[in-house]
Write a protein that holds these residues in place. Structure first.
Motif: not given
Length: 162
Positions: A61-79
């Motif tokens: 889910g985060y993979r598929d929405a990654h571009a949208a997160f980046r467009a909002l200035g978000a850095t995503v990590y899984g832990l």
């Protein structure tokens, strides 16, 4: 956020307390499995643990929405508390555009007092997501159910703040 450095599947050491992007989205999950291996305790025992299932759908889910997160200035990590080498297989197999962080030593888990559970001698973090900005946790999603809807929920929340 405490200044704790964790190894990433990108081969870097990431200090979550020093992330400079406007938003850091950190989704925590118990463990990724491998298609050719049973989870700890076997599949039926793993499926009986509330919240244990769903790590792969959550990561995708985060993979598929990654571009949208980046467009909002978000850095995503899984832990997770898995070792980096184990996590690296999931990054490659699932084609994840973001890194996974290993908290095998439980440094961040302990510092933030994140909920855990134990399975066959392994301490695993329960599924939750943190939205962090300017070094502070701004929102917590816990429990995360269903896991495959987590990224969409977090993205909707983040979009409402722009």
């Amino acid at each position: 956020m405490p200044e704790i450095s964790l190894p990433s599947t990108a081969g870097e050491i990431v200090n979550l307390g020093l992330i400079s992007s406007p938003w850091l989205i950190l989704f925590c999950y118990p463990r990724t499995g491998r298609p050719d291996q049973d989870p700890p305790g076997g599949l039926s025992n793993w499926n009986a643990i509330p919240g244990a299932r769903g790590c792969t759908p959550q990561a995708c889910g985060y993979r598929d929405a990654h571009a949208a997160f980046r467009a909002l200035g978000a850095t995503v990590y899984g832990l997770s508390t898995q070792e980096t080498e184990y996590q690296r297989e999931a990054v490659e197999r699932l084609h994840l555009p973001y890194a996974l962080l290993s908290d095998a030593g439980l440094a961040l888990v302990r510092a933030l007092r994140l909920p855990t559970f134990d399975v066959q001698g392994q301490s695993l973090v329960k599924r939750l997501t943190l939205a962090i900005s300017a070094g502070r946790v701004r929102q917590v999603w816990y429990p995360v159910m269903p896991p495959d809807a987590d990224a969409a929920s977090v993205l909707t929340w983040l979009q409402a703040r722009h």
